[in-house]
Design an enzyme around this catalytic site. Structure first.
Site, PDB file in Angstrom:
ATOM      1  CG  ASP A  57      23.880  40.575  92.277  1.00  0.00           C
ATOM      2  OD1 ASP A  57      23.533  39.739  91.426  1.00  0.00           O
ATOM      3  OD2 ASP A  57      23.556  40.514  93.477  1.00  0.00           O
ATOM      4  CD  GLU A  96      20.223  40.484  88.703  1.00  0.00           C
ATOM      5  OE1 GLU A  96      19.686  39.379  88.625  1.00  0.00           O
ATOM      6  OE2 GLU A  96      20.748  40.897  89.753  1.00  0.00           O
TER       7      GLU A  96
HETATM    8  C1  GLC Z   1      21.209  38.260  91.481  1.00  0.00           C
HETATM    9  C2  GLC Z   1      22.033  37.090  91.005  1.00  0.00           C
HETATM   10  C3  GLC Z   1      21.557  35.859  91.705  1.00  0.00           C
HETATM   11  C4  GLC Z   1      21.785  36.054  93.185  1.00  0.00           C
HETATM   12  C5  GLC Z   1      21.100  37.319  93.680  1.00  0.00           C
HETATM   13  C6  GLC Z   1      21.593  37.711  95.024  1.00  0.00           C
HETATM   14  O1  GLC Z   1      19.874  38.147  91.123  1.00  0.00           O
HETATM   15  O2  GLC Z   1      21.969  36.991  89.612  1.00  0.00           O
HETATM   16  O3  GLC Z   1      22.199  34.707  91.256  1.00  0.00           O
HETATM   17  O4  GLC Z   1      21.297  34.955  93.888  1.00  0.00           O
HETATM   18  O5  GLC Z   1      21.366  38.415  92.842  1.00  0.00           O
HETATM   19  O6  GLC Z   1      22.902  38.193  94.943  1.00  0.00           O
END
Ligand code: GLC
Length: 532
Positions: free
Chosen positions: A201, A264
């Site tokens: 994440d 991500e």
């Molecule tokens: C990432 C996740 C999202 C979340 C954020 C904070 O972007 O995909 O859903 O709210 O991180 O953890």
């Protein structure tokens, strides 16, 4: 490329666990539900399931606020349910990838409770604490990604703590070696249980400017955009030393062999590709989200594919993402008449595809009445259209009550069309979108050129996007008519005289072609060149 890794050849499928399959009637999906549906995923032909967070959590951000990194939230099941899921997935040849949320924990995590208990607590430095600015306000101008200041004052100790997201999600201090070591142990805990990898994440957030300088203002900010867009996050994210942290995570995975590290990352392409790391020692797959934002026309798509292909480091393996739990569903974004083209594009581009649950049946964003909003971002900044509930609604399995998702009251409303748009109905329909996905996935398996072949841009003919995949002498042409007009004049590239259509998005053609071919509006075809 004969030694391609499973994560290079394979297809990833994201499950949002709250919304996939409920087995205990509480209206929220669970691990037993995912396990029950594994045969569906195996039959669809995907290779790996990435599951959004299942850890114990107060659910302020629906699991992205983790209160125990080595457990399972009772709403989803327990560790033995998880072990059964992994065992059955592996039995079906499916890999299991977990969401790892290292940037921040829940404010209820015992680490943070200790950290905030006093300035002298040994875990104080596990989080990011700072004295107030001289005027007593927050230490700098950083804005939370969900709106509002990214610093919250802890009155008891008189300091602010930093949270890139909700105040319930304090950021961990990755400059502290104890934090790194603890997090490495978390990875080992799951790797030993057989997990095949992690989607990390907000990996580009892990390190912040050591001097905590202000983020610069974004000159392109327009009123009506979410508050976080006021700033360019050049100090609060994407710091040069993040790569050393990622290399550390990668090294832990290497202890266990054939596992995958996915990051991500929402950054421009030239920054994104730095996350492959020095000597490719970073993320195996820095998520490429360009298709989530692209304008859906042939010239724009051709440009972005080439830009991405051109930016990849030598040996860096590409990937493409068509949907996720944070962005509007593809069918809603580009129009359901183009969902078939999107499927063909995703499954014929060079690089690992990631699908989002329900996109294979064309699920659309479901409008959520304001009083039923669940997403904390929507609640913080209502009316801007930032809410993520619409793309998180329950999977539509069949035509029974609640679409076969739950016997209880679903945590988010089902789409109105669930009685007709569902897996059972589309499985029985030889021309459905689901059947198209199955056939494209099967074709990708039987034609390794589609998995491993190089990408050759042919260009565009009006609104038709054309490219070739080539591998071991085999040449496969992909032509996608993104326009609404029929085309009768698509010529084979120079030097090619014949071929055979292997599949059309309409699933009704497999004819030989000579010299050229025609396309209907919004039709795409995959053509084996030289065959006939
Ligand atoms: C990432 C996740 C999202 C979340 C954020 C904070 O972007 O995909 O859903 O709210 O991180 O953890």
């Amino acid at each position: 490329m004969s030694e391609a890794q499973w994560w290079q050849k394979g297809i990833f499928y994201q499950v949002y666990p709250r919304s996939f399959q409920d087995t205990d009637g509480d209206g929220v999906g669970d691990l037993d539900g995912i396990r029950q549906r594994l045969p569906y995923l195996a039959d669809l032909g995907v290779d790996a399931v990435w599951i959004s967070p299942i850890y114990p959590s107060p659910m302020a951000d629906f699991g992205y606020d983790v209160a125990d990194y080595c457990g399972v939230h009772p709403i989803f099941g327990d560790l033995s349910a998880f072990d059964r899921l992994v065992a059955e997935a592996h039995g079906l040849g499916l890999k299991v990838v977990l969401d790892f949320v290292p940037n921040h924990s829940s404010a209820q995590h015992p680490w943070f409770l200790e950290s905030r208990s006093s300035r002298s607590n040994p875990k104080r430095d596990w989080y990011i604490w700072h004295d107030p600015a001289p005027d007593g306000g927050p230490p700098n101008n950083w804005i939370s990604n969900f709106g509002g200041p990214a610093w919250s004052l802890d009155p008891a100790s008189g300091q602010y703590y930093y949270h890139a997201f909700l105040r319930e999600q304090p950021d961990l201090n990755w400059r502290n070696p104890q934090v790194r070591a603890a997090m490495h142990e978390v990875l080992r805990f799951w790797l030993k249980r057989g997990v095949d990898g992690f989607r990390v994440d907000v990996i580009w957030h892990l390190m912040k400017d050591p001097q905590f300088r202000d983020d610069p203002l974004n000159p392109a900010y327009r009123p009506g955009e979410p508050e976080v867009a006021r700033l360019l996050q050049t100090r609060s994210t994407d710091q040069p030393d993040v790569h050393e942290i990622i290399a550390g995570l990668r090294a832990v995975l290497e202890e266990y062999g054939d596992r995958v590290l996915i990051g991500e990352i929402y950054l421009p392409v030239e920054r994104l590709v730095t996350y492959y790391g020095e000597n490719l020692g970073g993320a195996h797959l820095p998520f490429n989200f360009q298709l989530l934002h692209a304008s859906w026309g042939a010239p724009a798509l051709a440009r972005l594919i080439e830009e991405y292909e051109g930016a990849l480091p030598a040996g860096g393996w590409p990937n493409w993402v068509l949907g996720n739990h944070d962005r509007p569903r593809i069918a809603s974004r580009i129009g359901s008449e183009r969902a078939r083209l999107a499927a063909m594009l995703l499954l014929s581009l060079r690089g690992t595809p990631t699908m989002y649950y329900g996109d294979e049946i064309g699920m659309e964003n479901v409008p959520i009445p304001t009083d039923q909003a669940q997403d904390p971002w929507e609640k913080n900044e209502p009316g801007l259209g930032v809410g993520r509930d619409p793309e998180r609604t329950p999977m539509q399995w069949d035509g029974t009550a609640n679409a076969g998702f739950t016997t209880g009251r679903p945590w988010l409303p089902l789409a109105r069309d669930h009685a007709t748009r569902n897996v059972a109905a589309q499985s029985a329909d030889p021309h459905s979108l689901l059947t198209l996905y199955r056939r494209l996935i099967a074709l990708r398996r039987t034609r390794p050129t589609l998995q491993l072949g190089s990408y050759l841009a042919v260009g565009t003919a009006g609104d038709v996007l054309i490219f070739i995949r080539e591998w071991q002498g085999e040449r496969i042409l992909v032509a996608l008519n993104l326009g609404s007009d029929p085309r009768g004049d698509i010529a084979l590239p120079a030097g090619e005289t014949r071929g055979r259509i292997l599949i059309s998005t309409e699933l009704d053609r497999q004819e030989p072609v000579q010299g050229g071919f025609w396309l209907r509006p919004h039709e795409g075809v995959i053509v084996a060149l030289g065959e006939g």
